[in-house]
Design an enzyme around this catalytic site. Structure first.
Site, PDB file in Angstrom:
ATOM      1  N   GLU A 212       0.869  -1.177   0.000  1.00  0.00           N
ATOM      2  CA  GLU A 212       0.000   0.000   0.000  1.00  0.00           C
ATOM      3  C   GLU A 212       0.908   1.230   0.000  1.00  0.00           C
ATOM      4  O   GLU A 212       1.895   1.270   0.739  1.00  0.00           O
ATOM      5  CB  GLU A 212      -0.833  -0.046   1.288  1.00  0.00           C
ATOM      6  CG  GLU A 212      -1.547   1.226   1.632  1.00  0.00           C
ATOM      7  CD  GLU A 212      -2.083   1.206   3.071  1.00  0.00           C
ATOM      8  OE1 GLU A 212      -2.913   2.071   3.378  1.00  0.00           O
ATOM      9  OE2 GLU A 212      -1.661   0.344   3.877  1.00  0.00           O
TER      10      GLU A 212
ATOM     11  N   ASP B  26      14.148  -3.686  13.434  1.00  0.00           N
ATOM     12  CA  ASP B  26      15.072  -2.754  12.762  1.00  0.00           C
ATOM     13  C   ASP B  26      14.518  -1.335  12.904  1.00  0.00           C
ATOM     14  O   ASP B  26      14.376  -0.592  11.938  1.00  0.00           O
ATOM     15  CB  ASP B  26      15.195  -3.136  11.276  1.00  0.00           C
ATOM     16  CG  ASP B  26      16.359  -2.430  10.573  1.00  0.00           C
ATOM     17  OD1 ASP B  26      17.170  -1.767  11.250  1.00  0.00           O
ATOM     18  OD2 ASP B  26      16.455  -2.540   9.331  1.00  0.00           O
TER      19      ASP B  26
HETATM   20  P1  ADP Z   1      14.777  -0.102   1.917  1.00  0.00           P
HETATM   21  O1  ADP Z   1      14.306  -1.514   2.192  1.00  0.00           O
HETATM   22  O2  ADP Z   1      15.467   0.024   0.612  1.00  0.00           O
HETATM   23  O3  ADP Z   1      15.579   0.482   3.064  1.00  0.00           O
HETATM   24  P2  ADP Z   1      12.358   1.287   2.817  1.00  0.00           P
HETATM   25  O4  ADP Z   1      11.314   0.252   3.065  1.00  0.00           O
HETATM   26  O5  ADP Z   1      13.051   1.846   4.022  1.00  0.00           O
HETATM   27  O6  ADP Z   1      13.432   0.757   1.752  1.00  0.00           O
HETATM   28  O7  ADP Z   1      11.688   2.443   1.957  1.00  0.00           O
HETATM   29  C1  ADP Z   1      12.437   3.518   1.424  1.00  0.00           C
HETATM   30  C2  ADP Z   1      11.698   4.832   1.610  1.00  0.00           C
HETATM   31  O8  ADP Z   1      10.438   4.793   0.925  1.00  0.00           O
HETATM   32  C3  ADP Z   1      11.327   5.085   3.079  1.00  0.00           C
HETATM   33  O9  ADP Z   1      12.303   5.848   3.731  1.00  0.00           O
HETATM   34  C4  ADP Z   1      10.026   5.821   2.996  1.00  0.00           C
HETATM   35  O10 ADP Z   1      10.243   7.195   2.901  1.00  0.00           O
HETATM   36  C5  ADP Z   1       9.399   5.357   1.707  1.00  0.00           C
HETATM   37  N1  ADP Z   1       8.359   4.323   1.946  1.00  0.00           N
HETATM   38  C6  ADP Z   1       8.528   3.099   2.510  1.00  0.00           C
HETATM   39  N2  ADP Z   1       7.383   2.404   2.523  1.00  0.00           N
HETATM   40  C7  ADP Z   1       6.453   3.198   1.940  1.00  0.00           C
HETATM   41  C8  ADP Z   1       5.061   3.034   1.641  1.00  0.00           C
HETATM   42  N3  ADP Z   1       4.407   1.915   1.935  1.00  0.00           N
HETATM   43  N4  ADP Z   1       4.422   4.056   1.032  1.00  0.00           N
HETATM   44  C9  ADP Z   1       5.086   5.191   0.695  1.00  0.00           C
HETATM   45  N5  ADP Z   1       6.389   5.399   0.957  1.00  0.00           N
HETATM   46  C10 ADP Z   1       7.068   4.426   1.563  1.00  0.00           C
END
Ligand code: ADP
Length: 293
Positions: A93, A197
């Site tokens: 989502e 984490d």
């Molecule tokens: P990675 O696994 O590469 O570290 P993240 O899951 O931390 O990636 O996501 C990277 C960035 O994307 C996050 O810092 C956040 O700002 C954004 N983000 C993560 N999940 C969502 C989401 N479900 N919807 C919108 N933005 C998201």
């Protein structure tokens, strides 16, 4: 990027046709590339990586499902995960983020305490996952110290040895592993569901002001490990800690054990990035050893 196959997976998972109208790169992740995929009505957040890393996204998918099932706090709904010939993908989502406030910090503290109230009869999880891009083993243990010794610190120490971080680190690490009991006097950790984490980059606030946590490395373990990580790189405010403590006070020995819990992440950083993390890991070990009486 051709989104055809991933669109088909989204349609199969949601039961609704999905056609990509536009895609936008999202920056900020450490490990994966990320995109916002807009269709006619829905928008999804998609992470991509090499096709051989599909298990990493499957574990994240299952972790998000498990966190969501507790209804303790908001996590992005996990839509689908899998791989194409070229990529592994995880579709979530899409959440629009807003500003944090004292109220959202407090709520995160309360809601994290209710997440930690969710328990299982064993430490560990039903599958391995990853921490950063490192494998995180999650064997099932009835004793926490055995789990922390073997599945967490011992695992990272062995990795450090194979990365050439030799004698001094290994000797201090072995000694600490033998003395762990002394850091747990009067405290019996319980197997709480933890994020695993929880640094500031993996927590945000939605447009309604509700906290959201994402990118988990979850398992059932001592809740102190989650709190410790919030302190490792900073970014969580006083209101967060006050609300957590009101909801479920921490044991006094936390102030020492948090170094033990963060040592795991510093060893992981050493294994991923090298450099100054060696000295940091050694000084954390020395600090802990000084607490062993
Ligand atoms: P990675 O696994 O590469 O570290 P993240 O899951 O931390 O990636 O996501 C990277 C960035 O994307 C996050 O810092 C956040 O700002 C954004 N983000 C993560 N999940 C969502 C989401 N479900 N919807 C919108 N933005 C998201």
């Amino acid at each position: 990027m051709n989104w055809q196959i991933i669109s088909e997976h989204i349609a199969a998972a949601t039961g609704q046709a999905f056609t990509v109208m536009s895609s936008q790169v999202v920056s900020g992740g450490d490990i994966n590339s990320a995109y916002r995929l807009k269709g006619h009505d829905e928008t999804y957040f998609v992470k991509l990586n090499r096709a051989d890393l599909a298990a990493m996204f499957e574990a994240e998918f299952e972790g998000l499902k498990e966190l969501a099932s507790t209804q303790a706090l908001r996590v992005p709904a996990a839509i689908t995960a899998g791989s194409t010939a070229n990529h592994a993908f995880l579709v979530l989502e899409n959440i629009e983020f807003g500003p944090s406030s004292k109220a959202s910090e407090r709520l995160l503290g309360q809601q994290l305490a209710s997440l930690h109230a969710v328990k299982q009869p064993y430490f560990g999880w039903h599958r391995d996952n990853t921490i950063g891009s490192t494998r995180q083993p999650n064997g099932q243990y009835s004793d926490w110290l055995g789990f922390w010794r073997e599945q967490r610190l011992g695992f990272q120490l062995k990795l450090a040895a194979s990365n050439g971080y030799g004698e001094r680190l290994q000797a201090s690490g072995e000694r600490l592993l033998g003395d762990l009991d002394a850091l747990f006097g009067g405290y019996a950790p319980e197997p709480s569901l933890i994020h695993g984490d929880l640094w500031a980059g993996n927590a945000a606030v939605d447009r309604q002001g509700l906290p959201v946590i994402f990118d988990p490395a979850c398992y059932y373990g001592d809740r102190e490990a989650d709190l410790a990580m919030t302190e490792l790189f900073g970014g969580f405010g006083r209101d967060f800690y006050a609300a957590y403590q009101e909801a479920w006070p921490l044991h006094e020995g936390y102030s020492v054990r948090k170094t033990l819990y963060n040592l795991y992440h510093i060893l992981n950083h050493l294994n991923l990035f090298g450099g100054g993390y060696l000295r940091q890991a050694e000084s954390m070990m020395a600090m802990l050893q000084a607490e062993v009486k």
